[in-house]
Design a protein around this motif. Structure first.
Motif, short mmCIF file in Angstrom:
data_model
loop_
_atom_site.label_atom_id
_atom_site.label_comp_id
_atom_site.label_asym_id
_atom_site.label_seq_id
_atom_site.Cartn_x
_atom_site.Cartn_y
_atom_site.Cartn_z
N VAL A 223 0.85 -1.18 0.00
CA VAL A 223 0.00 0.00 0.00
C VAL A 223 0.89 1.24 0.00
CG1 VAL A 223 -1.75 1.32 1.25
CG2 VAL A 223 -1.85 -1.19 1.22
N VAL A 224 0.70 2.10 -0.99
CA VAL A 224 1.41 3.37 -1.01
C VAL A 224 0.59 4.38 -0.22
CG1 VAL A 224 2.31 5.24 -2.45
CG2 VAL A 224 2.50 2.86 -3.23
N LYS A 225 1.09 4.72 0.97
CA LYS A 225 0.36 5.60 1.89
C LYS A 225 0.31 7.04 1.39
CE LYS A 225 1.08 5.59 6.22
NZ LYS A 225 1.74 5.66 7.56
N MET A 226 -0.76 7.72 1.77
CA MET A 226 -0.90 9.15 1.47
C MET A 226 -0.09 9.99 2.44
SD MET A 226 -5.02 9.31 0.91
CE MET A 226 -5.40 8.15 2.23
N GLU A 227 0.06 11.24 2.10
CA GLU A 227 0.65 12.23 2.99
C GLU A 227 -0.41 13.27 3.36
OE1 GLU A 227 4.04 13.86 1.03
OE2 GLU A 227 5.27 12.04 1.28
N ASN A 228 -0.36 13.73 4.59
CA ASN A 228 -1.22 14.82 5.09
C ASN A 228 -2.69 14.43 5.18
OD1 ASN A 228 1.15 16.43 4.98
ND2 ASN A 228 0.69 16.98 2.86
N TYR A 229 -2.96 13.15 5.39
CA TYR A 229 -4.35 12.70 5.54
C TYR A 229 -4.54 12.07 6.91
CZ TYR A 229 -8.55 9.82 5.10
OH TYR A 229 -9.77 9.22 5.32
N THR A 230 -5.67 12.36 7.53
CA THR A 230 -6.10 11.64 8.73
C THR A 230 -7.56 11.26 8.53
OG1 THR A 230 -7.07 13.45 10.03
CG2 THR A 230 -4.65 13.22 10.08
N HIS A 231 -8.06 10.42 9.42
CA HIS A 231 -9.46 10.00 9.28
C HIS A 231 -10.44 11.11 9.65
CE1 HIS A 231 -9.42 5.78 8.08
NE2 HIS A 231 -8.24 5.73 8.66
N GLU A 232 -9.96 12.20 10.17
CA GLU A 232 -10.83 13.35 10.44
C GLU A 232 -10.83 14.35 9.29
OE1 GLU A 232 -12.93 13.47 12.99
OE2 GLU A 232 -12.16 11.45 13.41
N THR A 233 -10.04 14.11 8.26
CA THR A 233 -9.97 15.02 7.12
C THR A 233 -11.29 15.01 6.36
OG1 THR A 233 -7.60 14.60 6.86
CG2 THR A 233 -8.75 15.55 4.97
N LYS A 234 -11.89 16.19 6.18
CA LYS A 234 -13.10 16.32 5.37
C LYS A 234 -12.65 16.57 3.93
CE LYS A 234 -15.95 15.91 8.87
NZ LYS A 234 -15.02 15.83 9.99
N TYR A 235 -12.40 15.49 3.25
CA TYR A 235 -11.78 15.56 1.92
C TYR A 235 -12.83 15.75 0.84
CZ TYR A 235 -8.83 14.01 -2.01
OH TYR A 235 -8.13 13.92 -3.18
N GLN A 236 -12.64 16.77 0.02
CA GLN A 236 -13.52 17.00 -1.12
C GLN A 236 -12.98 16.25 -2.33
OE1 GLN A 236 -14.94 21.01 -1.97
NE2 GLN A 236 -14.52 20.67 -4.12
N LEU A 237 -13.74 15.32 -2.84
CA LEU A 237 -13.28 14.52 -3.96
C LEU A 237 -13.09 15.39 -5.20
CD1 LEU A 237 -15.56 11.36 -3.57
CD2 LEU A 237 -13.35 11.85 -2.52
N PRO A 238 -11.93 15.31 -5.84
CA PRO A 238 -11.67 16.17 -7.00
C PRO A 238 -12.30 15.66 -8.29
CG PRO A 238 -9.74 14.86 -6.52
CD PRO A 238 -10.73 14.57 -5.42
N VAL A 239 -12.68 14.40 -8.35
CA VAL A 239 -13.29 13.82 -9.56
C VAL A 239 -14.49 12.99 -9.15
CG1 VAL A 239 -12.93 12.36 -11.60
CG2 VAL A 239 -11.03 13.73 -10.71
N LEU A 240 -15.55 13.09 -9.92
CA LEU A 240 -16.77 12.34 -9.69
C LEU A 240 -16.48 10.84 -9.59
CD1 LEU A 240 -19.97 12.85 -9.91
CD2 LEU A 240 -19.68 12.15 -12.28
N PRO A 241 -16.83 10.16 -8.49
CA PRO A 241 -16.52 8.74 -8.35
C PRO A 241 -17.45 7.81 -9.11
CG PRO A 241 -17.56 9.54 -6.36
CD PRO A 241 -17.37 10.73 -7.23
N SER A 242 -18.68 8.26 -9.40
CA SER A 242 -19.61 7.48 -10.22
C SER A 242 -20.66 8.43 -10.76
CB SER A 242 -20.26 6.35 -9.41
OG SER A 242 -21.15 6.86 -8.46
#
Length: 394
Positions: A223-242
């Motif tokens: 697994v290639v881990k991300m940087e600067n992410y935690t499970h509390e991050t309210k991440y806005q998806l940059p591309v429509l997932p479906s």
């Protein structure tokens, strides 16, 4: 070389999707996803034959991973397409056809048609499989099932799997009934709750180490881990997932409203706001109404097509309020069941697959309260959360 761009309705959805955030959300530029950490995986692809499990979300900035690796001289021998296809333009549940990528000439193999798991013939000559797709953290969102089937096939054929990790936009909570033995299906393979709170990389580690793959086989997984992410991050998806997750509001509401796909209720398919509006002709009061219609790619012949549906409109709910949801909402389901004029046919066989067992359906029919139903989940959820701790990377 011509890039894989998201065109037509997918491009429009992309624009809407990236514009739907609020100042409380973490910008996607602040999180470095696994795909962007090229030094971690590019050296491993030298002199290797590579397979890619990708879709329209598999981008490095504005460049698709296929184009990026192709231009780097990586020997891509196969593209493996999930539900909605590798360009994200196939309607939900429709079979994806195998083909050849027109820009590169690379063979495309469907993993959402006759075969859901790669065959040995599809994998012939492959040394490394890369998985890079944006998941939404819900058990019945099928990308994680595609990933684990690829892991299983790769293990059986001596192929390494590299998962390029991406954020879980619902990764800050865990809730819902856990899938029970005997209720495995194409939308749920393993004993996890509806909202599992894991990234795809974390989930891959769990499936591999818990021996859930066929006969307990384990794949050579990285697994290639991300940087600067935690499970509390309210991440806005940059591309429509479906196609039907039209913006972040749909993503936040999806786990709860998608349960209506197994009931006599339209879940907003056939509208501009799927999973944000939902209703049925029999519902009262009749304060809000809409008429579902066929929309190419998004919804062909949705439930109650052409009929006036009454119900809820959550599309104007403030984003901050949606981000504070930390439970699977079943109050809407109970409400519609109680007001249904045909309770015997309210639930379809698909509902038990979504719920992961027949328990939720039977509880609602029996008239159990929301609180009683939630209490029945707790022992399984506690056990899952304890197991989950072993695999958290962030």
């Amino acid at each position: 070389m011509k890039q894989h761009v998201i065109s037509g309705i997918i491009l429009l959805a992309y624009i809407l999707f990236t514009g739907c955030g609020t100042t409380t959300q973490t910008s996607p530029q602040e999180v470095v996803v696994g795909t962007g950490l090229t030094d971690s995986y590019l050296p491993q692809l030298e002199n290797k034959n590579v397979g890619l499990v990708v879709n329209q979300t598999s981008v490095i900035d504005s460049v698709h991973l296929i184009d990026y690796l192709f231009n780097k001289g990586v020997a891509i021998k196969g593209i493996y397409a999930p539900e909605h296809g590798y360009k994200g333009n196939v309607e939900r549940g429709e079979h994806v056809d195998g083909t050849t990528d027109p820009e590169t000439g690379i063979p495309v193999y469907s993993l959402y048609g006759k075969y859901r798991k790669p065959t040995p013939e599809m994998l012939e000559g492959i040394d490394v499989m890369i998985f890079d797709m944006q998941d939404v953290g819900v058990r019945f969102f099928t990308y994680i099932n595609t990933m684990t089937r690829v892991m299983e096939a790769s293990a059986e054929n001596g192929i390494k799997v590299i998962v390029l990790d991406r954020p879980n936009p619902l990764g800050y909570y865990v809730d819902g009934p856990v899938l029970k033995p005997g209720f495995e299906s194409g939308i749920g393979l393993y004993p996890i709750p509806v909202i599992h709170g894991m990234t795809v990389g974390e989930y891959a580690k769990m499936v591999n180490s818990e021996g859930w793959l066929k006969d307990g086989i384990q794949c050579d997984l990285e697994v290639v881990k991300m940087e600067n992410y935690t499970h509390e991050t309210k991440y806005q998806l940059p591309v429509l997932p479906s196609p039907n997750l039209a913006d972040m509001k749909s993503v936040y509401l999806y786990p709860s409203i998608c349960l209506f796909e197994g009931a006599d209720v339209n879940e907003g398919r056939g509208t501009d706001t799927p999973f944000q509006v939902f209703g049925a002709p029999y519902y009262t009061p009749k304060d809000f109404s809409y008429i579902p219609k066929s929309i190419p790619v998004l919804a062909l012949h949705p439930k109650f097509e052409g009929e006036t549906c009454y119900g809820y409109d959550l599309s104007e709910t403030p984003m901050a309020e949606l981000q504070n949801i930390k439970q699977l909402e079943i109050k809407y389901l109970i409400d519609f069941y109680n007001k249904s004029d045909d309770k015997e046919n309210f639930f379809t066989p698909f509902f038990d697959k979504l719920a992961g067992s027949d328990q939720l359906r039977k509880q609602i029919i029996a008239g159990l309260s929301e609180e009683e139903i939630r209490e029945s989940w707790q022992a399984d959820l506690d056990s899952f959360k304890e197991m989950r701790k072993k695999y958290l990377l962030y």
